[in-house]
Design a protein around this motif. Structure first.
Motif, PDB file in Angstrom:
ATOM      1  N   ALA A  81      38.880  42.121  30.398  1.00 16.71           N
ATOM      2  CA  ALA A  81      40.271  41.771  30.689  1.00 16.71           C
ATOM      3  C   ALA A  81      40.359  40.924  31.954  1.00 16.71           C
ATOM      4  O   ALA A  81      41.106  39.945  32.009  1.00 16.71           O
ATOM      5  CB  ALA A  81      41.112  43.032  30.836  1.00 16.71           C
ATOM      6  N   MET A  82      39.560  41.278  32.970  1.00 12.76           N
ATOM      7  CA  MET A  82      39.537  40.489  34.201  1.00 12.76           C
ATOM      8  C   MET A  82      39.010  39.079  33.913  1.00 12.76           C
ATOM      9  O   MET A  82      39.565  38.090  34.400  1.00 12.76           O
ATOM     10  CB  MET A  82      38.652  41.157  35.253  1.00 12.76           C
ATOM     11  N   PHE A  83      37.975  38.993  33.092  1.00 15.72           N
ATOM     12  CA  PHE A  83      37.426  37.692  32.737  1.00 15.72           C
ATOM     13  C   PHE A  83      38.468  36.859  31.990  1.00 15.72           C
ATOM     14  O   PHE A  83      38.549  35.646  32.162  1.00 15.72           O
ATOM     15  CB  PHE A  83      36.148  37.853  31.902  1.00 15.72           C
ATOM     16  N   MET A 160      49.014  34.013  40.827  1.00 15.83           N
ATOM     17  CA  MET A 160      49.287  35.034  39.804  1.00 15.83           C
ATOM     18  C   MET A 160      48.071  35.287  38.919  1.00 15.83           C
ATOM     19  O   MET A 160      47.862  36.415  38.470  1.00 15.83           O
ATOM     20  CB  MET A 160      50.500  34.642  38.960  1.00 15.83           C
ATOM     21  N   SER A 161      47.268  34.280  38.665  1.00 17.05           N
ATOM     22  CA  SER A 161      46.047  34.490  37.871  1.00 17.05           C
ATOM     23  C   SER A 161      45.075  35.405  38.610  1.00 17.05           C
ATOM     24  O   SER A 161      44.447  36.277  38.000  1.00 17.05           O
ATOM     25  CB  SER A 161      45.376  33.153  37.565  1.00 17.05           C
ATOM     26  N   LYS A 167      44.401  43.202  39.006  1.00 15.77           N
ATOM     27  CA  LYS A 167      45.088  44.335  38.357  1.00 15.77           C
ATOM     28  C   LYS A 167      44.349  44.767  37.086  1.00 15.77           C
ATOM     29  O   LYS A 167      44.221  45.960  36.821  1.00 15.77           O
ATOM     30  CB  LYS A 167      46.533  43.972  38.013  1.00 15.77           C
ATOM     31  N   ALA A 168      43.874  43.810  36.310  1.00 14.32           N
ATOM     32  CA  ALA A 168      43.131  44.148  35.089  1.00 14.32           C
ATOM     33  C   ALA A 168      41.832  44.856  35.442  1.00 14.32           C
ATOM     34  O   ALA A 168      41.418  45.795  34.759  1.00 14.32           O
ATOM     35  CB  ALA A 168      42.849  42.891  34.283  1.00 14.32           C
ATOM     36  N   SER A 169      41.185  44.424  36.511  1.00 12.84           N
ATOM     37  CA  SER A 169      39.933  45.034  36.945  1.00 12.84           C
ATOM     38  C   SER A 169      40.149  46.474  37.419  1.00 12.84           C
ATOM     39  O   SER A 169      39.269  47.310  37.268  1.00 12.84           O
ATOM     40  CB  SER A 169      39.319  44.210  38.076  1.00 12.84           C
ATOM     41  N   SER A 170      41.330  46.758  37.977  1.00  8.08           N
ATOM     42  CA  SER A 170      41.607  48.114  38.460  1.00  8.08           C
ATOM     43  C   SER A 170      42.158  49.025  37.363  1.00  8.08           C
ATOM     44  O   SER A 170      42.430  50.191  37.609  1.00  8.08           O
ATOM     45  CB  SER A 170      42.576  48.069  39.637  1.00  8.08           C
TER      46      SER A 170
END
Length: 184
Positions: A81-83, A160-161, A167-170
């Motif tokens: 998701a982070m990628f 924002m990216s 946020k996705a990484s957490s």
């Protein structure tokens, strides 16, 4: 003695009349109290029903926002998701890859990982919105306001990216602000 009886009779008659008048006043006040009580009970019931109607209307107006938050995502899901969020940075190197990069990641992993599916949709919606904003800014360069808008939109996109990737990484379900939700 007959005078005393007569006097006592008058006293008795007066007390009887007085008692009758009191009982009549009491019945009038009781009726008034009952009607007041009935009116206040009716008013209370009306107020309660109005309050219930207002509560029902406010609950209908505040329809719960549908959010998708199942169990905590695994480390692998968080990384993909982070990628997906950070793949937008490839747009600096290859034109239109800010949309194509996240699209490729989303298409590969959306069936396997629900968390990546959610973030992939968010990223694509955001990138489409940014592309539209850049297009409008390019048109507005004719009147010079477009140059400023392109700069502001570019900074907003970049910041924002990165926030979305963090946020996705957490493990959070991040939603981009000011985004058109075209892919659902």
């Amino acid at each position: 003695m007959s005078e005393e009886k007569e006097v006592q009779g008058e006293v008795i008659e007066e007390s009887v009349e007085h008692t009758e008048a009191n009982s009549q006043e009491n019945s009038d006040s009781t009726a008034t109290n009952e009607s007041t009580t009935n009116e206040s009970t009716a008013n209370n019931e009306q107020q309660e029903s109005r309050a219930q109607e207002q509560n029902a209307q406010s609950q209908q107006q505040e329809a719960p926002k549908q959010s998708f938050e199942p169990a905590a995502p695994s480390s692998d899901e968080r990384n993909w998701a982070m990628f997906c969020h950070l793949a937008t940075m490839s747009g600096f190197i290859i034109p239109f890859f800010s949309i194509i990069g996240p699209l490729i990641v989303w298409l590969i992993k959306r069936d396997e990982m629900e968390y990546v599916n959610y973030h992939g949709k968010e990223v694509l919606n955001f990138q489409i919105t940014i592309a539209l904003a850049m297009f409008v800014s390019a048109i507005l360069t004719v009147i010079l306001i477009g140059v400023v808008m392109m700069f502001v939109v570019g900074i907003f996109w970049f910041v924002m990216s990165i926030i979305g990737g963090v946020k996705a990484s957490s493990g959070e379900y991040f939603e981009y602000p000011f985004t058109l939700r075209l892919i659902k």
